[in-house]
Design an enzyme around this catalytic site. Sequence first.
Site, mmCIF file in Angstrom:
data_model
loop_
_atom_site.group_PDB
_atom_site.id
_atom_site.type_symbol
_atom_site.label_atom_id
_atom_site.label_comp_id
_atom_site.label_asym_id
_atom_site.label_seq_id
_atom_site.Cartn_x
_atom_site.Cartn_y
_atom_site.Cartn_z
ATOM 1 N N ARG A 91 -5.314 83.051 1.594
ATOM 2 C CA ARG A 91 -6.550 83.675 2.082
ATOM 3 C C ARG A 91 -6.633 85.151 1.693
ATOM 4 N NH1 ARG A 91 -6.010 81.872 6.757
ATOM 5 N NH2 ARG A 91 -7.538 80.195 6.756
ATOM 6 N N TYR A 92 -5.508 85.824 1.563
ATOM 7 C CA TYR A 92 -5.456 87.250 1.244
ATOM 8 C C TYR A 92 -4.668 87.439 -0.053
ATOM 9 C CZ TYR A 92 -6.627 87.505 6.230
ATOM 10 O OH TYR A 92 -7.210 87.343 7.456
ATOM 11 N N ARG A 95 -0.506 87.747 0.181
ATOM 12 C CA ARG A 95 0.332 86.892 1.007
ATOM 13 C C ARG A 95 -0.225 85.475 1.077
ATOM 14 N NH1 ARG A 95 -2.636 90.569 3.532
ATOM 15 N NH2 ARG A 95 -3.710 90.171 5.510
ATOM 16 N N CYS A 104 5.994 69.997 15.330
ATOM 17 C CA CYS A 104 6.359 71.087 16.236
ATOM 18 C C CYS A 104 7.348 70.573 17.274
ATOM 19 C CB CYS A 104 5.125 71.632 16.954
ATOM 20 S SG CYS A 104 3.912 72.410 15.869
ATOM 21 N N CYS A 108 0.848 72.477 21.718
ATOM 22 C CA CYS A 108 -0.012 73.288 22.580
ATOM 23 C C CYS A 108 -1.388 72.642 22.664
ATOM 24 C CB CYS A 108 -0.135 74.707 22.018
ATOM 25 S SG CYS A 108 1.431 75.542 21.747
ATOM 26 N N CYS A 111 -4.092 74.316 20.241
ATOM 27 C CA CYS A 111 -3.688 74.558 18.853
ATOM 28 C C CYS A 111 -4.875 74.494 17.897
ATOM 29 C CB CYS A 111 -2.647 73.529 18.431
ATOM 30 S SG CYS A 111 -2.094 73.703 16.720
ATOM 31 N N ARG A 113 -4.612 74.055 14.776
ATOM 32 C CA ARG A 113 -4.321 73.044 13.754
ATOM 33 C C ARG A 113 -4.074 71.677 14.401
ATOM 34 N NH1 ARG A 113 -0.789 77.260 10.914
ATOM 35 N NH2 ARG A 113 -2.202 78.154 9.367
ATOM 36 N N ASP A 274 -9.346 80.221 19.042
ATOM 37 C CA ASP A 274 -10.129 79.670 17.944
ATOM 38 C C ASP A 274 -10.997 78.511 18.422
ATOM 39 O OD1 ASP A 274 -9.113 81.291 15.746
ATOM 40 O OD2 ASP A 274 -7.203 80.278 16.092
ATOM 41 N N ASP A 311 -9.967 85.439 14.299
ATOM 42 C CA ASP A 311 -10.048 84.781 12.998
ATOM 43 C C ASP A 311 -11.482 84.289 12.846
ATOM 44 O OD1 ASP A 311 -8.174 84.317 10.866
ATOM 45 O OD2 ASP A 311 -6.762 83.639 12.399
ATOM 46 N N LYS A 318 -9.187 87.656 9.338
ATOM 47 C CA LYS A 318 -8.857 88.123 10.679
ATOM 48 C C LYS A 318 -9.305 89.574 10.819
ATOM 49 C CE LYS A 318 -4.815 86.615 12.190
ATOM 50 N NZ LYS A 318 -4.502 86.185 10.825
#
Length: 349
Positions: A91-92, A95, A104, A108, A111, A113, A274, A311, A318
């Site tokens: 995205r950037y 990085r 995981c 959560c 989440c 994702r 999100d 985000d 972000k």
Amino acid sequence: MTANATLRSPEALARAGLIAPDRLPALERVAARYAVAVTPAMAELIDPADPADPIARQFLPDAAELDTLAIESGDPIGDFAHSPVEGIVHRYPDRVLLKPTHTCALYCRFCFRREMVGPEGLRPLSPEALDAALAYIAERPRIWEVIVTGGDPLVLSPRRLRALMDRLGAIDHVKVIRFHTRVPAVDPRAVTDALVAALKCSGKAVYVALHANHPRELTPAARAACARIVDAGLPMVGQTVLLAGVNDDPDVLEALLRAMVETRIKPYYLHHGDLAPGTGHLRTSVADGQAVMRALRGRLSGLAQPTYVLDIPGGHGKVPIGPGYLSDDGRVVEDPQGVAHRYSPTAEG
């Protein structure tokens, strides 16, 4: 509540006394759509007698998760739009995210994702896909940092982590490697000396970002796990998601941030929730988040202050969304108590 193994279904949660049996039919429907897992360390923290328990609110399924709003999305921050090859999000310019697994230690309920993780989510990277992802990084000299995420990369074995670090270490233009994880808090027993050693990489700056949302998560065992990481020379930063009924209270958030700093973890980001499907009951308003951050300014050390960020939906990046203290014309500034003061930075003032 003490559990000997990770609880992976509503039925297991009911047997452990964490949910009422009469809730099973509704929660089985939730579990059919979104992964469920609660580690022993987190199960022990849950008070089933408290309907507002902040640990339960994060990890136990809730029938409200089946209420999806029109504004919500299965890919709320646009991972797929920025994924040139499997396992990479770019995205950037400087990085990339590298996602070797979508598993995981626990799942959560908020989440972003949640449509990608768990047993029914995206598959882990095959050896061939991992080769292609690492080749993508190696071919692009502008990539300075690799953020290893998922899923949670610290569920991988030390052997697999060591192999990954050896390959990243061989890419000269990659200078920083960052791991995003919940494991030190939610499964501290997994942070063995072998795992910590596997994260080290000669010639690279390696950081570990811990996701924690409530001060109770930083138990003595969690703090000891973090100490093993920091004492090995790996600095830690903290990430937190602002969650209604969990940490949207200045006193609770202050206690969490102080606990992080005392554990040698620098608070980094406070994420606004999100627009993931079925998470509306856990999101706050931006105004509420700004009010919490404003309440912490002045009473909490700058070392413990995270940046409140959003985000932008759709993968647009972000941005900081914390409260402002300077007027639009730059001539009036508020102090931490909300008192306005004239400010004249130039001779014309």
